[in-house]
Motif scaffolding. Structure first.
Motif: not given
Length: 240
Positions: A162-168
């Motif tokens: 869920a987060s590998v791309i979300a924050v970037p």
């Protein structure tokens, strides 16, 4: 995507780290202090050490937002510095705050769920007073440790997806947290092999940092943060 892509991301991350020593040292030191603080806090309840470390690992993508900004500015030829690394926080504060709250909620739910479910197991399998003392005091109960490891592995996989791309993506395009999570899931679905290797590298390096009493995180945390930015650049075309 090439199977050695995760190693290429690490190489690119290392190159950025060498070009941004002061910012990297700042964020790496913050992570090392947070980990050391978690170890210190867990001395009163040794059984909770594992949970403290898992929580720190799960919140890593959010804590590395400043490193994503630094890598972005370095590639664009813009000014680099600790203050500059916070430049986008004001503009992205709503989306970043919502995603941060999402991670905190997920981790808090996991922590409570493991305690409740294990309490039920203690009641069913070993209804003794010592079992409850171990549970409430954070003792090193083998069954509790096994249950925590199994549940945290499942949660870690879900949070990574869920987060590998979300924050970037939030940092780069001011995407909403829902759009970021959807993009991350699509990336993992489209690239299961490289993503599995990337997750393994992240976990392995984080464990190395933890085994050095978090001193190693001074270098490992910014390295992974920068490498995650390059992973985003390499994958975002397929995800969005």
């Amino acid at each position: 995507m090439a199977s050695n892509a995760p190693l290429q991301w690490l190489g690119q991350g290392w190159s950025t780290l060498k070009k941004t020593p002061f910012v990297s040292l700042f964020y790496g030191s913050l992570c090392a202090l947070a980990g050391f603080g978690a170890l210190t806090m867990s001395q009163a309840m040794p059984g909770l050490t594992l949970k403290f470390l898992i929580v720190l690992l799960l919140l890593g993508p959010f804590l590395a937002a400043g490193l994503y900004v630094t890598a972005r500015r370095q590639l664009a030829g813009e000014q680099i510095g600790i203050r500059a690394s916070f430049a986008l926080y004001g503009q992205r504060r709503s989306s970043l705050a919502l995603f941060g709250l999402f991670l905190v909620f997920v981790v808090a739910f996991w922590a409570m769920a493991t305690a409740v479910i294990f309490a039920i197991k203690v009641t069913t399998l070993a209804p003794t007073s010592s079992g409850y003392v171990t549970l409430l005091g954070g003792g090193m109960d083998p069954l509790m440790m096994l249950f925590t490891l199994m549940s945290s592995a499942l949660l870690g996989a879900a949070v990574f997806a869920a987060s590998v791309i979300a924050v970037p993506l939030i940092v780069d395009r001011d995407a909403g947290p829902v759009a970021g999570v959807q993009a991350s899931w699509r990336v993992v679905t489209l690239n299961p092999g490289p993503m599995l290797r990337w997750a393994g590298l992240i976990l392995g390096l984080m464990l190395v940092g933890a085994l050095t009493a978090f001193v190693g995180m001074v270098v490992i945390f910014p390295l992974l943060g920068y490498a995650s930015w390059y992973a985003y650049l390499d994958l975002v075309g397929e995800a969005v």
